[in-house]
Design an enzyme around this catalytic site. Structure first.
Site, PDB file in Angstrom:
ATOM      1  N   ALA A   1      23.108 -53.514  22.772  1.00 21.15           N
ATOM      2  CA  ALA A   1      21.737 -53.633  22.298  1.00 21.15           C
ATOM      3  C   ALA A   1      21.710 -53.196  20.838  1.00 21.15           C
ATOM      4  CB  ALA A   1      20.847 -52.730  23.140  1.00 21.15           C
TER       5      ALA A   1
ATOM      6  N   GLY B   1      25.042 -53.347  26.366  1.00 21.29           N
ATOM      7  CA  GLY B   1      24.274 -54.546  26.711  1.00 21.29           C
ATOM      8  C   GLY B   1      25.112 -55.813  26.596  1.00 21.29           C
TER       9      GLY B   1
ATOM     10  N   GLU C   1      26.827 -56.035  29.800  1.00 20.60           N
ATOM     11  CA  GLU C   1      25.803 -56.327  30.819  1.00 20.60           C
ATOM     12  C   GLU C   1      25.406 -57.806  30.765  1.00 20.60           C
ATOM     13  OE1 GLU C   1      23.429 -52.957  29.330  1.00 20.60           O
ATOM     14  OE2 GLU C   1      23.276 -52.311  31.424  1.00 20.60           O
TER      15      GLU C   1
END
Ligand code: 3H9
Length: 697
Positions: A63, A102, A105
């Site tokens: 992120a 992220g 992910e």
């Protein structure tokens, strides 16, 4: 349509390319772009499968951490990833570089994953005081075993492609061109009519806490050991446990609340600050990227003592050849034997194998003549901390070193301008202040002398990176950034003992703050005689109006040099290293206090904390004000890597901002009144306190 996510169709495969340099962080525009392009691919009759890949050096590395300080904006990363479950066409994530946080992910939302051989994947969120908040704690345990999932989540350490394959995180490793390999893999999925693999399934919980009690305990223990005092690893484990017993949706919803609490915590703010401070420290305000560091292939280290040996190992372990120079054959032989012992220790602890030891040791040769340095690109002098000794060495090096060689001194406080003046080429002279043990400690203080050339300074910083260290640049002053900012902590610790505190009380206040050891235990380890010698060498410059460390001197006069003497601020039994309280210290302190007219008293923990910490902060402010440090955050990086200051407190200057500079200034002023000159408030502290400003914000 999105600028940051490209769209092409090759054969029957849609290729979506995330292009958001430098690390393809998953900021708002990227999240929107992924959703838009995925919808485009889903509705594109020309495409039967989808490849998601990153442009440039990496698949998304997580992120966008900078967004964490702003209000969250939709689409949330979880929603982006969940949306992929519903796309009927198979999606292949093509991983290169570092798919972290992220980024990993996101790959878990894809139905298949392929990776380059040198790719790395990991969930480093706990290093930022958070945990994988885009369903990684739910999806990874469904893809890999719970043990392996917790390993990535709780250790925060990335793994390579081969291990990821073994854990079932990637489906195949692609040699050669990744894009072409991923397209070929997608074509094979279509040809073989393989079912999409959806990592949020099964939707029900996947076990119970009891069933996995041993594995969970193993990672609770790891969290306690490696992240003492830090909350997020425990929250990460709780989040994984939720996923065992709750359906996927409920666990993700619980994650969201828990993640927000972690993200807004003081620990996470400090850890995020530390992340950026570390990267900022690599930037030298007036030396841009156009300044190229000099090529370093061969090196020499002057001195085979503790420091010299550690430096030689650090250089050799990074692939550099090293010539260790000692004054005589006997000293050289014993230094080289000790050096080999250090490598033997690494083999014994399983850190390296015998072949690696041979290879690394093979890069190190010994010599007893400075002529052996005549060909090398970098010489690091690691001799005794004595200005005249060092001046003599540099005068000799000047005679033999090749033109353009960097001449570095490993002094921790001496005047490098005076050392450089012994040479005909002060532009090639810099300071490289290593921390003990030099092959282990990641801090490297690079000191820029008055006449150091910009490319010599850049070479020092590049050397730090190349040898796996964190370089922080300092200007010349007594003690540079590191030792000068730490000196008040040690000074106040000894004064407090003089005034009535027990060494263990002082140390405990500091370890309660999260430091691995208190300052007095550290002095015992490094030897009280080191700073005693320094005080003696500076006796002529002593300010008669400033309070002096009589007690520390007395301890040395009594032979209480610390662990090596079996006694220092503590007693050590039978050659051991465990500090034990020693009543004699109190008696010695009482004697010295009497001689100095100091009335001993009870001292509160709060006073210890304020005197030790605010003394360092006040000095830190002077260091910034005088331009010794380019920025306050550089001091913090130094404390994190050099002195084990707890990362979740950011550093002393960040801590100061958290406390509030007005409060600190008032306290410093009060101490100035009580204890005199050493507490002269920093003008920068005074100004910022009045303005309501901060050092780091
Ligand atoms: C996360 O993913 C949370 C999710 O679970 C849930 C969300 C809901 N964001 O380090 P470098 C910048 S948390 C913003 O010098 P390297 C960095 O500041 C994230 N910026 O390069 C620097 O900028 P500048 C989990 C980032 O090659 C530039 O990129 N991920 C980010 O030595 C180059 O960085 C992580 O924790 C980011 N995520 O190392 C990974 N990452 O040039 C964090 C980097 O202006 N990143 N920047 O100074 C890293 O570990 C290293 O940067 C990496 C590259 C290994 C990727």
């Amino acid at each position: 349509m999105s600028d940051v996510v490209g769209y092409e169709v090759e054969g029957r495969i849609a290729v979506l390319t995330i292009d958001n340099p430098p690390v393809n962080a998953l900021g708002l525009a990227v999240r929107e772009g992924i959703v838009a392009r995925m919808e485009q691919a889903a509705g594109d009759d020309a495409a039967d499968a989808i490849v998601l890949i990153g442009a440039g050096r990496t698949f998304p590395a997580g992120a966008d951490i900078r967004e964490f300080d702003q209000p969250a904006r939709d689409p949330h990363l979880v929603a982006v990833i969940d949306r992929l479950d519903g796309i009927e066409k198979p999606i292949v994530a093509a991983i290169h570089g570092t798919a972290l946080g992220g980024g990993l992910e996101l790959t878990l939302g894809c139905h298949f994953r392929v990776a380059s051989p040198d790719a790395r994947v990991g969930l480093p969120e706990i290093n930022l005081g958070i945990f994988p908040g885009a369903a990684g704690t739910q999806r990874l345990p469904r893809v890999a075993s719970l043990d392996h999932a917790l390993e990535l989540i709780v250790s925060g350490r990335p793994i390579g492609a081969a291990r990821a394959l073994e854990y079932g995180i990637v489906d195949t490793v692609v040699e050669g061109d990744l894009r072409a390999g991923a397209i070929a893999f997608a074509e094979k999925i279509l040809a073989d009519r393989m079912n999409r693999r959806i990592s949020s399934e099964p939707r029900a919980g996947i076990g119970s806490e009891d069933e996995f009690a041993d594995v969970i305990q193993k990672y609770r223990d790891l969290a306690n050991q490696r992240f003492r005092g830090q909350e997020s690893p425990h929250q990460a484990i709780e989040s994984v446990i939720d996923g065992l017993r709750m359906p996927y949706e409920d666990a993700v919803a619980a994650d969201r609340t828990r993640f927000e609490a972690c993200k807004n915590s003081d620990q996470s703010k400090a850890l995020r600050y530390a992340f950026f401070a570390e990267r900022e420290a690599a930037k030298i305000p007036d030396i841009g990227k156009e300044v190229t560091p000099r090529e370093i292939g061969s090196t020499a280290v002057i001195g085979a003592g503790t420091m010299g040996r550690g430096i030689a190992i650090s250089l050799a372990d990074s692939g550099l050849s090293v010539t260790v120079v000692e004054a005589g054959q006997e000293a050289l032989d014993s230094g080289m034997a000790e050096l080999e012992k250090l490598y033997d220790g690494m083999v014994a602890r399983g850190r390296i194998d015998e072949a690696t030891k041979k290879e690394r040791l093979g890069r190190i040769t010994g010599a007893v003549d400075y002529a052996a340095t005549s060909d090398v690109d970098l010489v690091i002098e690691a001799a005794f901390e004595d200005l005249d000794v060092k001046k003599g060495i540099f005068a000799q090096l000047d005679q033999v070193a090749k033109p353009g060689a960097i001449l570095a001194t490993n002094t921790s406080y001496l005047d490098i301008d005076a050392i450089a003046a012994q040479t005909s080429r002060p532009e090639d002279v810099i300071g490289l202040h290593y921390f003990v043990p030099a092959n282990v400690m990641r801090m490297l203080e690079v000191v820029r002398a008055d006449k150091s050339a910009p490319d010599a300074v850049a070479t020092g910083m590049a050397l730090a990176k190349r040898t796996g260290k964190v370089g922080v640049l300092a200007r010349v002053c007594h003690g540079f950034i590191a030792n000068r900012s730490r000196a008040p902590l040690v000074r106040e610790a000894t004064f407090l003992v003089e005034e009535g505190a027990a060494p263990a009380q002082v140390d405990k206040v500091l370890t309660d703050l999260g430091m691995p050891l208190g300052p007095l235990a550290v002095s015992d380890m490094s030897g009280l005689d080191v700073s005693w010698r320094m005080r003696q060498s500076l006796a002529g410059e002593r300010d008669p109006e400033a309070r002096y460390m009589y007690l520390a001197d007395r301890m040395c006069e009594l032979g209480r040099f610390g662990i090596k003497a079996g006694q220092g601020w503590y007693a050590y039994e039978d050659g051991g290293r465990r500090p034990l309280p020693d009543g004699d210290v109190e008696a010695i302190a009482a004697d010295v206090a009497r001689e100095q007219g100091i009335t001993r008293r009870e001292i509160s923990d709060e006073e210890i904390r304020a005197r030790c910490l605010y003394g360092a902060i006040n000095e830190g402010a002077k260091i910034v004000d005088e331009g010794i440090a380019a920025r306050a955050s550089d001091i913090d990086v130094m404390w994190l890597y050099g002195f084990g200051y707890p990362r979740w407190h950011g550093g002393i200057m960040f801590t100061a901002d958290e406390i509030g500079l007005a409060e600190i200034y008032e306290q410093v002023k009060a101490f100035h009144g009580e204890h005199g000159k050493l507490w002269e408030p920093s003008p920068l502290l005074e100004r910022l306190a009045a303005e309501g400003g901060g050092f780091t914000r």
